[in-house]
Design an enzyme around this catalytic site. Structure first.
Site, PDB file in Angstrom:
ATOM      1  N   HIS A 253      38.355  37.597  37.728  1.00 51.59           N
ATOM      2  CA  HIS A 253      38.957  38.008  36.451  1.00 51.59           C
ATOM      3  C   HIS A 253      38.011  38.976  35.736  1.00 51.59           C
ATOM      4  O   HIS A 253      37.770  38.867  34.538  1.00 51.59           O
ATOM      5  CB  HIS A 253      39.264  36.790  35.577  1.00 51.59           C
ATOM      6  CG  HIS A 253      40.465  36.012  36.018  1.00 51.59           C
ATOM      7  ND1 HIS A 253      41.744  36.435  35.808  1.00 51.59           N
ATOM      8  CD2 HIS A 253      40.560  34.829  36.690  1.00 51.59           C
ATOM      9  CE1 HIS A 253      42.602  35.558  36.307  1.00 51.59           C
ATOM     10  NE2 HIS A 253      41.901  34.579  36.871  1.00 51.59           N
ATOM     11  N   ASP A 316      37.783  30.731  38.333  1.00 50.65           N
ATOM     12  CA  ASP A 316      39.060  30.490  39.000  1.00 50.65           C
ATOM     13  C   ASP A 316      39.609  31.770  39.632  1.00 50.65           C
ATOM     14  O   ASP A 316      39.225  32.878  39.282  1.00 50.65           O
ATOM     15  CB  ASP A 316      40.080  29.941  38.011  1.00 50.65           C
ATOM     16  CG  ASP A 316      40.347  30.904  36.858  1.00 50.65           C
ATOM     17  OD1 ASP A 316      39.359  31.442  36.307  1.00 50.65           O
ATOM     18  OD2 ASP A 316      41.517  31.128  36.519  1.00 50.65           O
ATOM     19  N   GLU A 317      40.505  31.579  40.570  1.00 55.94           N
ATOM     20  CA  GLU A 317      41.351  32.633  41.147  1.00 55.94           C
ATOM     21  C   GLU A 317      40.544  33.858  41.582  1.00 55.94           C
ATOM     22  O   GLU A 317      40.848  34.994  41.208  1.00 55.94           O
ATOM     23  CB  GLU A 317      42.435  33.039  40.146  1.00 55.94           C
ATOM     24  CG  GLU A 317      43.389  31.908  39.794  1.00 55.94           C
ATOM     25  CD  GLU A 317      44.448  32.311  38.800  1.00 55.94           C
ATOM     26  OE1 GLU A 317      45.578  31.791  38.890  1.00 55.94           O
ATOM     27  OE2 GLU A 317      44.156  33.134  37.909  1.00 55.94           O
ATOM     28  N   VAL A 318      39.521  33.625  42.374  1.00 55.55           N
ATOM     29  CA  VAL A 318      38.712  34.729  42.872  1.00 55.55           C
ATOM     30  C   VAL A 318      39.395  35.326  44.105  1.00 55.55           C
ATOM     31  O   VAL A 318      39.555  34.649  45.123  1.00 55.55           O
ATOM     32  CB  VAL A 318      37.284  34.259  43.219  1.00 55.55           C
ATOM     33  CG1 VAL A 318      36.493  35.396  43.879  1.00 55.55           C
ATOM     34  CG2 VAL A 318      36.582  33.756  41.968  1.00 55.55           C
TER      35      VAL A 318
END
Length: 796
Positions: A253, A316-318
């Site tokens: 992000h 998160d969400e790499v």
């Protein structure tokens, strides 16, 4: 049975009715419900504008002045000035010991409140218990038929969980300081105690850095918080007993970081400001020492502003595409025996954890940071659900839950309310005996974005009736509730999932099923086939009693893809009170009917006493859409309609190419709360009428609503024709009109216990199915009480 029914159209368009409050919580307008409530005597303490407040044991600063202002707002009084050194106060607050004004993770929030003929006595060990107790007292102040009074009561209270948070996303859409402060007032009223401030994301960097100033200069569109402003938020929150935990998302992000400092990224720039939502590719390079110098500087600046012991690093969400495509990073992984991208992220987090330790901070991050190489001092925030949280707790790590508390998703308050922090077992529901008869079905439910939801469910007919369980692909087994065969070939049941309250309605034809899954209020087509055997499932992860102590609480989350400041309160309140009660109150406080009654009371109280703007903001949006005309037609229309639940709105925007930062959030849907309390009442009246055809009061209540909707049609159509932003809801207005006529007919039919033949029944069902479709991101939720009435007319 209802004794009286009263109708009043409030500014929000809610239709209210009087009915008896249920157990176990009781009939006081309190939320969250306290740990112990006793009513030692009937009666109440009458108060007037001579009311005084005394605090001993600690200096609460401006708190007394705030409380007096709120009492004045609640009562409409001008309070008489309070003299110094009051000896016989109306409200006597005694604090046992003075503590630092900055709240801590282990702050004592317990209190005892007694109201009797001699006055109000509030005792607490610390200032934080006193703050919580005063919110309870303010909720108890009622304007009655003869006077303003506080009921006699004795309350002993303390929270179930120490971590009761709210995440606000200021990165995707900037939230002005005054809006942030108002939410802090609401948090204090709901006894929430952790403000999780999401300050950076792909679409914006909102933290003013002295060491890396290009972050705010190049990656914020000029919308960021100065360090003085952030310190002001910390001060404001602390006065209300609220900790502030900032989040700077790393290593993913990171698109905003990439715009300002592309040399820190895993792929060469240049980069432009990201305007679209989703999981994006820019990611920090964990192999560069410059990355850790950057992290050290940012953490140092954060630590100087935010005194809390915890600091959130996201994690998160790499998307690991840049890592995989970078030869230098791949060589680094080989040289350091890092098997995969998860191991590389764990390496980054170990380095980051040492930086945090240098500044005396503990790491908080999302599920993805969980790794056995990290110390047990870290805290995992779970968006992946109770199973992930259960694993965390079983392995000795601390965790908090956010799954099921995502308030940016429109969902019913009852769904959030049922969402317990502690993972639940199956209690033998999937243990089959020789006397059981089981049938299993596969299913597939396509979504508007992403892969279909797939799995299987099993319904079991046993000696005690029906029970069942469901296995979603990649998730653990869950018990299902409310199994019902609506006909020989049509079944339904309910289960709470990560998507929301889920109610399949499926028709059996030979060895196939077809129909839909109702996710909240929105239908998703589904199909499947009969399975030859009951499939093997994955049991839920349930930590034992000792391991459950690692579960510190939870956080509501308000992500801002679909939220801007002018509708912030509509999205958050009053539903956040239901989440707050789940985090504060005892686990066995579970009666949803009782919760809704108290939620209705606290909804009104919070707008007057606290200054929350869920109703004001809706009226402002309606006034904009009405273009100078009366908003009454939109208020009435809103009674029948809800925004489409789950991620339906986001996915529709994605399909249309509008899933980005500049998509206008100006639709009728944006002005609607997640749940229509009018439809909630209609459901109750319909159920009562079906169970008792002689319930004339429920029948009259239904007729009153349907008649009002019919009368509203010309005005609503006129408004829809006068503003292009309302044009798309013309079909909705027309269908609500048809549903109102149908509602009147079905109410009369059920009241006289009439029936419909198969052809007419099918025709009406087809009308309801058509009306249930999502239109301009809204759903006519009134379809569902009408279906309840319709099913009562089926010829057995």
């Amino acid at each position: 049975m209802l004794k009286t029914v009263r109708y009043s159209l409030l500014t929000t368009g809610l239709l209210l009715s009087g009915y008896t409050l249920a157990s176990p919580a009781g009939d006081l307008p309190l939320m969250p419900w306290p740990a112990q409530v006793e009513r030692p005597a009937q009666g109440a303490l009458a108060i007037d504008n001579r009311l005084t407040i005394r605090v001993t044991g600690d200096d609460l600063g401006p708190a007394v002045g705030r409380w007096r202002e709120r009492i004045a707002r609640q009562t409409g009084w001008v309070l008489m000035p309070q003299a110094a050194g009051v000896t016989s106060p109306t409200i006597d607050i005694a604090i046992a010991r003075s503590v630092a004004a900055i709240p801590r993770p282990d702050s004592d929030e317990s209190y005892r409140l007694t109201v009797s003929a001699s006055g109000v006595k509030l005792t607490a060990n610390t200032r934080f218990g006193a703050l919580r107790g005063m919110e309870t007292l303010l909720q108890l102040i009622q304007n009655g038929p003869e006077n303003t009074a506080i009921p006699y009561v004795s309350i002993t209270d303390a929270p179930r969980f120490p971590w009761r948070g709210l995440l606000l996303d200021s990165a995707r859409h900037f939230m002005p300081l005054e809006d942030i402060k108002r939410q802090l007032d609401g948090m204090a009223a709901a006894k929430l105690n952790v403000f999780h401030w999401h300050l950076t994301d792909d679409q914006g960097w909102r933290f003013a850095s002295n060491r890396y100033p290009k972050l705010q200069q190049l990656a914020s569109d000029g919308q960021f918080y100065t360090q003085a402003q952030m310190k002001e938020v910390v001060r404001y929150a602390a006065e209300r007993g609220i900790r502030v935990v900032p989040e700077i998302d790393m290593p993913g992000h990171a698109s905003a970081i990439a715009v300002a400092y592309p040399e820190l990224m895993s792929a060469p720039g240049p980069y432009e400001m990201e305007r679209h939502w989703g999981v994006l590719k820019p990611v920090l390079d964990p192999t560069k020492e410059a990355t850790y110098a950057f992290a050290d500087a940012i953490v140092g600046e954060l630590a100087a502003i935010f005194p809390d012991a915890y600091l959130h690093i996201g994690g998160d969400e790499v998307d690991d595409t840049q890592w995989k495509n970078n030869p230098a990073i791949q060589r680094f992984m080989q040289q350091n025996a890092l098997a995969d991208s998860h191991a590389l992220q764990a390496y980054f987090n170990r380095r980051l954890e040492r930086i945090l330790e240098k500044y005396h901070r503990q790491m908080v991050g999302w599920d993805e940071i969980y790794h056995p190489d990290l110390p047990k001092s870290i805290l995992i925030q779970s968006w992946q659900g109770q199973d992930a949280l259960g694993e965390v707790a079983k392995n000795g790590y601390k965790g908090i839950l956010s799954t099921g508390f995502y308030l940016d998703q429109p969902q019913y308050a009852a769904y959030h309310y049922r969402n317990d922090i502690v993972p639940q077992g199956l209690n033998g529901v999937d243990t089959l005996s020789d006397a059981d008869s089981a049938q299993s079905w596969s299913f597939s439910m396509p979504r508007l974005k992403g892969s279909p939801v797939e799995g299987s469910f099993t319904l079991v007919k046993g000696e005690d009736g029906w029970r069942g369980f469901i296995d979603f692909k990649g998730k653990s087994r869950r018990a299902v509730q409310n199994i019902e065969w609506l006909s020989d070939d049509q079944m339904t049941f309910s289960v709470d999932t990560w998507m929301g309250e889920t109610r399949p309605l499926l028709t059996v034809s030979n060895d196939s099923i077809s129909g839909y899954f109702l996710i909240g209020n929105t239908r998703y087509p589904a199909s499947g086939k009969r399975l030859e055997a009951v499939p093997a499932g994955t049991p839920p992860v349930v930590p034992d009693a000792e391991q459950q102590k690692n579960l510190l609480g939870g956080e509501a989350a308000l992500w801002a893809e679909n939220i801007v400041a002018p509708v912030l309160d509509i999205r958050l309140w009053p539903r956040a009170f239901a989440v707050a009660e789940r985090l504060w109150s005892a686990q066995d406080v579970q009666d949803t009917d009782n919760m809704y009654q108290r939620l209705q009371a606290v909804d009104g109280w919070s707008t007057v006493s606290v200054g929350l703007q869920q109703h004001t903001q809706q009226l402002q949006q309606f006034a904009r859409l009405a273009s100078g005309s009366s908003t009454l037609a939109l208020q009435i229309l809103a009674q029948a309609v809800e925004p489409a639940h789950y991620y339906t709105r986001q996915h529709l925007k994605f399909q249309a190419g509008n899933y980005h930062q500049f998509e206008p959030l100006n639709r009728f849907a944006d002005a609607l709360p997640a749940e229509s309390m009018t439809v909630h009442s209609l459901n109750r009246w319909a159920e009562r009428l079906v169970s008792d055809a002689e319930d004339t009061e429920s029948a009259d209540a239904l007729r009153h609503v349907f008649t009002r909707w019919q009368s509203n049609t010309p005005d609503a159509l006129a408004l829809a024709g006068a503003n292009y932003q309302l044009a798309a809801i013309k079909p909705v207005v027309a269908q609500v009109d048809k549903l109102a006529a149908l509602g009147l007919r079905l109410t009369d039919l059920v009241a006289r216990q009439g029936t419909l033949d198969d052809k007419e029944y099918a025709s009406i069902q087809a009308q309801l199915d058509e009306a249930a479709k999502t239109q301009d991101e809204v759903v006519i939720a009134a379809v569902y009480p009408l279906e309840t009435l319709l099913r009562a007319t089926r010829i057995e």
